[in-house]
Design an enzyme around this catalytic site. Structure first.
Site, PDB file in Angstrom:
ATOM      1  N   HIS A  21      -4.175  -4.368   0.392  1.00 25.64           N
ATOM      2  CA  HIS A  21      -3.998  -4.938   1.703  1.00 25.64           C
ATOM      3  C   HIS A  21      -4.650  -6.316   1.812  1.00 25.64           C
ATOM      4  O   HIS A  21      -5.411  -6.807   2.497  1.00 25.64           O
ATOM      5  CB  HIS A  21      -4.828  -4.364   2.882  1.00 25.64           C
ATOM      6  CG  HIS A  21      -3.964  -2.827   3.083  1.00 25.64           C
ATOM      7  ND1 HIS A  21      -3.003  -2.648   3.865  1.00 25.64           N
ATOM      8  CD2 HIS A  21      -4.381  -1.568   2.654  1.00 25.64           C
ATOM      9  CE1 HIS A  21      -2.510  -1.592   4.022  1.00 25.64           C
ATOM     10  NE2 HIS A  21      -3.472  -0.667   3.422  1.00 25.64           N
ATOM     11  N   CYS A  62       0.844  -1.121   0.129  1.00 25.14           N
ATOM     12  CA  CYS A  62      -0.024  -0.006   0.203  1.00 25.14           C
ATOM     13  C   CYS A  62       0.839   1.389  -0.017  1.00 25.14           C
ATOM     14  O   CYS A  62       1.679   1.666  -0.877  1.00 25.14           O
ATOM     15  CB  CYS A  62      -1.000   0.133   1.040  1.00 25.14           C
ATOM     16  SG  CYS A  62      -2.399   1.041   1.029  1.00 25.14           S
ATOM     17  N   SER A 109      -7.527  -0.097   0.620  1.00 29.36           N
ATOM     18  CA  SER A 109      -8.038   1.120   1.691  1.00 29.36           C
ATOM     19  C   SER A 109      -6.975   2.490   1.378  1.00 29.36           C
ATOM     20  O   SER A 109      -5.737   2.011   2.085  1.00 29.36           O
ATOM     21  CB  SER A 109      -7.937   0.686   3.102  1.00 29.36           C
ATOM     22  OG  SER A 109      -8.333   1.851   4.040  1.00 29.36           O
ATOM     23  N   LYS A 167     -12.056   8.327  -0.599  1.00 28.27           N
ATOM     24  CA  LYS A 167     -11.141   7.059  -0.502  1.00 28.27           C
ATOM     25  C   LYS A 167     -11.774   5.958  -1.033  1.00 28.27           C
ATOM     26  O   LYS A 167     -12.864   5.859  -1.271  1.00 28.27           O
ATOM     27  CB  LYS A 167     -11.491   6.860   1.271  1.00 28.27           C
ATOM     28  CG  LYS A 167     -10.563   5.832   1.721  1.00 28.27           C
ATOM     29  CD  LYS A 167     -10.575   5.744   3.418  1.00 28.27           C
ATOM     30  CE  LYS A 167      -9.560   4.887   3.941  1.00 28.27           C
ATOM     31  NZ  LYS A 167      -9.496   4.637   5.428  1.00 28.27           N
ATOM     32  N   GLU A 195      -3.332  -8.640   3.670  1.00 29.45           N
ATOM     33  CA  GLU A 195      -3.101  -8.886   4.965  1.00 29.45           C
ATOM     34  C   GLU A 195      -4.273  -8.705   5.810  1.00 29.45           C
ATOM     35  O   GLU A 195      -4.207  -9.358   6.995  1.00 29.45           O
ATOM     36  CB  GLU A 195      -1.944  -8.476   5.453  1.00 29.45           C
ATOM     37  CG  GLU A 195      -1.880  -7.117   6.042  1.00 29.45           C
ATOM     38  CD  GLU A 195      -1.877  -5.962   4.899  1.00 29.45           C
ATOM     39  OE1 GLU A 195      -1.897  -4.846   5.304  1.00 29.45           O
ATOM     40  OE2 GLU A 195      -1.847  -6.362   3.776  1.00 29.45           O
ATOM     41  N   ARG A 252     -14.214   4.155  12.412  1.00 33.85           N
ATOM     42  CA  ARG A 252     -13.354   5.086  12.971  1.00 33.85           C
ATOM     43  C   ARG A 252     -13.549   6.487  12.277  1.00 33.85           C
ATOM     44  O   ARG A 252     -13.974   7.660  12.526  1.00 33.85           O
ATOM     45  CB  ARG A 252     -11.890   4.632  13.131  1.00 33.85           C
ATOM     46  CG  ARG A 252     -10.926   5.789  13.276  1.00 33.85           C
ATOM     47  CD  ARG A 252      -9.406   5.494  12.841  1.00 33.85           C
ATOM     48  NE  ARG A 252      -9.487   5.355  11.223  1.00 33.85           N
ATOM     49  CZ  ARG A 252      -8.674   4.717  10.544  1.00 33.85           C
ATOM     50  NH1 ARG A 252      -7.910   4.106  10.988  1.00 33.85           N
ATOM     51  NH2 ARG A 252      -8.760   5.094   8.974  1.00 33.85           N
TER      52      ARG A 252
END
Length: 304
Positions: free
Chosen positions: A234, A142, A192, A163, A236, A248
Site C-alpha cells: 500500500h 493489494c 497491510s 496479519k 498510497e 481499529r
C-alpha cells in the site's frame, strides 16, 4: 500538470492545504492537449480517504490527468454516503463503452473470503475482462493484485496465519525496468494484509518480479507487455493509515501486534514515521510516464 477533478471533491481542500496543484474541469477544457484518461475502481470502504491518497500520487506528474472514479454497482457502501457516491462516482455499466489509458484497482478488506464469495466478484471479473480491450495498462493494488492474479493467471492466494502490517524493506530485482527507474537498490513500503501469493506461481505464469522483500515476498510484478502490474502493498497509504487500522483492530479485541518498523522506536504510543512517500510518488509517476503515456495511442479508440 495536475489531476483534473471536480472542484467540490473533498480531496481538493486537502490538496490546497498541502500545496498540491489541482485543475478545475473548467480550466482543463481550455488547454489544447489530450489528458490521460485514468479510471480508479475504488473497492475500499473509506472511499474519500482512499480516493484522496491515489489522487495525491497521480498529481505528481507533468501530465494532465482526467480521473474517473468507479464503484461496484452491485455493492452498497456502509462507510461512504450515497450523496458522495452519486456526485462523484460512476458505475461500471456507465463507463464500459469508454476506453482509458490507465486503470487502478484498489485493495479491499475481503482477503479471507474465497474470491467467488465476495459480493461483487462477478462484476469485478467483468471489469478485468473489459480492461483487456479498453485499458492500456492496469495497476492492481493489494487485494486488487490478488484478484487480478487469480482472474488473469489462475494464481490463488493463501492465508498468512497473522496479519502482515508495517513498513518493510524491499529490493529492486530488475533495475533496468522502466517502472523501477530512479529507485535506490533498497526502499521501504507499507503492507497491510492477511493473505499472500507465492512467488514461484508468478514466475511460472511468466510475470517479471520487479521488487520483493525477504519478509513480505513479491512486492511488484508485471506482465511482459507491461499492461498488467501487480503491487502487493500500500504505497498510497498516508502517515496515519496503519495506525488507524491497528487501533481499529485492537478496539475489536483482535490479537494484533503493532505495525512493524512504523512507530518511533517501535512504540505504538509514539508518532508514526513516514518513510515511504518518495518511493510512492516515484512508482506512480513511472507508471504514468513509462507504462501509460509513452505507450498508449493518442487515439483512445485504438486501444485493444
Amino acid at each position: 500538470m495536475p489531476v483534473n477533478i471536480p472542484a467540490d471533491l473533498p480531496a481538493v481542500e486537502t490538496f490546497k492545504a498541502e500545496n498540491i496543484f489541482v485543475m478545475s474541469e473548467k480550466r482543463a477544457r481550455t488547454q489544447d492537449i489530450r489528458p490521460l484518461e485514468i479510471a480508479i475502481v475504488n473497492l475500499m470502504p473509506l472511499k474519500i480517504e482512499t480516493e484522496t491518497q491515489f489522487l495525491r500520487l497521480l498529481s505528481n506528474s507533468p501530465l494532465q490527468i482526467e480521473v474517473t472514479l468507479v464503484r461496484m454497482g452491485d455493492h452498497v457502501s456502509k462507510n461512504t454516503s450515497k450523496e458522495h457516491l452519486d456526485a462523484f462516482y460512476s458505475t461500471f455499466e456507465k463507463i464500459k463503452s469508454k476506453r482509458f489509458d490507465g486503470l487502478l484497482i484498489t485493495g479491499a478488506p475481503v482477503e479471507t473470503l474465497p474470491f467467488d464469495k465476495v459480493g461483487y466478484w462477478d462484476e469485478l471479473c467483468k471489469v478485468m475482462e473489459w480492461s483487456k480491450t479498453h485499458v492500456y495498462s492496469t495497476m492492481h493494488i493489494c487485494w486488487g493484485a490478488q484478484a487480478g492474479l487469480f482472474y488473469h493467471y489462475g494464481i490463488d492466494k493463501y492465508e498468512l496465519g497473522e496479519k502482515l502490517s508495517g513498513v518493510y524493506p524491499h529490493r529492486v530485482l530488475i533495475p533496468l525496468s522502466r517502472l523501477m527507474r530512479g529507485f535506490d537498490d533498497g526502499f521501504l513500503a507499507p503492507h497491510s494484509r492477511l493473505t499472500g501469493n507465492r512467488e514461484e506461481d508468478m514466475v511460472a505464469a511468466g510475470l517479471s518480479i520487479l521488487a520483493r522483500s525477504d519478509e513480505t515476498g513479491v512486492y511488484i510484478a508485471a506482465s511482459a507487455d507491461r499492461r498488467q502490474v501487480f503491487v502487493t502493498g500500500h504505497s498510497e497509504y498516508d502517515r496515519t493509515t496503519l495506525d488507524v487500522e491497528y487501533r481499529r483492530d485492537i478496539g475489536k479485541g483482535l490479537p494484533m501486534k503493532p505495525p512493524k518498523n512504523y512507530y518511533e522506536n517501535d512504540d505504538p504510543n509514539r508518532p508514526p514515521v513516514m518513510r515511504w512517500r518518495s518511493h510512492a510518488y516515484l512508482l506512480f509517476s513511472n507508471w504514468l510516464n513509462y507504462y501509460v503515456y509513452q505507450e498508449t495511442s493518442y487515439n483512445l479508440a485504438a486501444i485493444s
